[in-house]
Design a protein around this motif. Sequence first.
Motif, mmCIF file in Angstrom:
data_model
loop_
_atom_site.group_PDB
_atom_site.id
_atom_site.type_symbol
_atom_site.label_atom_id
_atom_site.label_comp_id
_atom_site.label_asym_id
_atom_site.label_seq_id
_atom_site.Cartn_x
_atom_site.Cartn_y
_atom_site.Cartn_z
ATOM 1 N N UNK A 103 29.023 28.833 39.136
ATOM 2 C CA UNK A 103 30.149 29.137 38.571
ATOM 3 C C UNK A 103 30.782 30.008 39.393
ATOM 4 N N UNK A 104 31.950 30.324 39.078
ATOM 5 C CA UNK A 104 32.856 31.232 39.789
ATOM 6 C C UNK A 104 32.822 32.786 39.493
ATOM 7 N N UNK A 105 32.865 33.642 40.525
ATOM 8 C CA UNK A 105 32.883 35.146 40.222
ATOM 9 C C UNK A 105 34.265 35.349 40.854
ATOM 10 N N UNK A 106 35.081 36.106 40.246
ATOM 11 C CA UNK A 106 36.344 36.630 40.538
ATOM 12 C C UNK A 106 36.715 37.961 40.598
ATOM 13 N N UNK A 107 37.083 38.658 41.284
ATOM 14 C CA UNK A 107 37.500 40.134 41.337
ATOM 15 C C UNK A 107 38.718 40.491 42.097
ATOM 16 N N UNK A 124 37.033 35.288 45.539
ATOM 17 C CA UNK A 124 36.325 34.159 44.820
ATOM 18 C C UNK A 124 35.294 33.965 45.318
ATOM 19 N N UNK A 148 31.486 40.997 44.663
ATOM 20 C CA UNK A 148 30.670 39.667 44.873
ATOM 21 C C UNK A 148 29.038 40.145 45.122
#
Lengths: 352, 352
Positions: B53-57, B162, B89
């Motif tokens: 899955x994606x981690x976005x900040x 991302x 991240x």
Amino acid sequence: MRFIATDSRDTDTLGELEILRRLRRRNKGTSSASLRLGIGDDCALLRIRPGEELAVTTDLSVAGRHFQLGWHPPEAVGHRTLARGLSDLAAMGARPIAAFLSLGLPRELTTPNRRIGSRSVTESWIERFLDGFQALAKAYKTPLAGGDLAESPLPTADVVLIGAVPRNRALLRSGAHPGDALYVTGSLGGSAVGLAILAKLADHPTNATSLPPPVSKKMAAQLVPHLYPQPRVSQGLWLMRRRIASAAIDLSDGLSSDLTHICNESGVAAEVNADSLPIHSYATEAQALHGGEDYELLFTALPAARVPRSIAGVPVTAIGRIVRPRRGRPQVALTSAHGVRPLVARGWEHFS
Amino acid sequence: MRFIATDSRDTDTLGELEILRRLRRRNKGTSSASLRLGIGDDCALLRIRPGEELAVTTDLSVAGRHFQLGWHPPEAVGHRTLARGLSDLAAMGARPIAAFLSLGLPRELTTPNRRIGSRSVTESWIERFLDGFQALAKAYKTPLAGGDLAESPLPTADVVLIGAVPRNRALLRSGAHPGDALYVTGSLGGSAVGLAILAKLADHPTNATSLPPPVSKKMAAQLVPHLYPQPRVSQGLWLMRRRIASAAIDLSDGLSSDLTHICNESGVAAEVNADSLPIHSYATEAQALHGGEDYELLFTALPAARVPRSIAGVPVTAIGRIVRPRRGRPQVALTSAHGVRPLVARGWEHFS
């Protein structure tokens, strides 16, 4: 990612935590199966479906350049901020998954219950901004999944949109071929008309407050395309699914500039038929050609493609064709009963 | 997404197109298998692996608040901008896939070949900023996949990172349980030491230019943790893969604030042993507890977990434990030979 903080100790302004609380509350009802973890951790967590890839875009809006505090109602600034990003997803044929918002704001824009001249304002600027942002987010089922918040003397909003599109199916700027027909959704120049009205109103001496002046009903209707543009997300998805468009872009800089982008990225030239342009009822030809911020889709398709007269309720108009680039001929030409003239990109470039 | 434009007509400043060209050139060698389409279209296209899955900040940096033009070399501003995002991240145990950068800059910061006082400057501020940004991006194999650029009187940089992480394996703030041990990577307070030195230098009357003054070699060494912090990406990945950490956060606001975030999100309390803190050699205890911007990882683990003394070359120190919250006892307590005192979050909140 911030959007999480210790408690506020100042009752006059909304603290970062209070803004966060309101954001979380407003966000309810705008969830998405793709959003696993939203505001509150170091990152948001998102999922896409098997076989999809991600489309990511960021758009920076700065007071004095992309919006004017004295011209634009805060709701419109919020709407336009999100619309810019959604329109980029639309141009790729991507479905929106989540939005992220970084806001830099002066303290007074987070302060409710103040007086401006003789008017009393109960909601803070940031709350009205979020009203506009989140109304559009809800309409396009795009949850606000995170972002950042900082005090800044210059109001600044950076929006990030994350979308998903089946692999190798995204609509690109680079796919146009000589012979393709050229289409545009909706009408052109409406945003430029609205902007011109706002500029005229701002010149009026009685309107020297930091809030926009009241406008007549007819004027208000003419402002809508500028203040509340509709991103063509459904139309982009339709084009992607039917495999009809060979190239696409959204009209943010204006037809003359954005068509030049397609020509540059595809290595082609184009001819636009001036008489076929769907010019907005109050707009001039120049506003339709160069105005920008209409957020309609400009796309190309094989001449044999069956492009309908409207897609998801929005009219589609054939406005020209893609041709081979030739020395001595303009990259983009405007043809009409009066002959051919070059259509030079008049979109603005920052720092030039 | 912009980062694409018509040609520049001004030879004194770098036009948006020229900045784009240099960005694309610099970006070479920092590609990634996940990046399918970078700068140049409406959106970038990215891929993640099946099961991820994606981690976005997003992290917003504003001149005057997050950095000072007169204190921070442009390379350090670029490095720190990216480091903030990479550190988010790291705190989730995510591998970086791509970065996006929105820059709002005054015209003069895009102008090369100018004189400041008696000094001649050949590279523009933005180029030196990008030097710092892209050196770190290269080190962490994180391509710059897009962004936006606008003229703005106030220098502003918003970075989006991302990342990807196997499903249900991200390290969260909310996973700490009573009984867990509390660990921190590296040392604490080094960034606060550097910031204090910069503030002192800026007060010096001969340094009233817009460039930072020259510093001695020893001073320079003390500035490094502040100017060039190393995000703990490898350490976060290691913790995620070994399933050792029950909760994690990066130390951006300072230990007292960030540990409070873990306690709030996990519904627990914590005790920190003052005598075990890995205080940076030049720092005070207060700087280590509240300084912020060290970008080390703070994490919790089962008491039986085998946490090594170092991870990927960075020391790891046990500094306390997670306990059940009890009425009348501080949420975070600092214990030492002299007794117990409450450790109150002193991280700063915007707008309060």
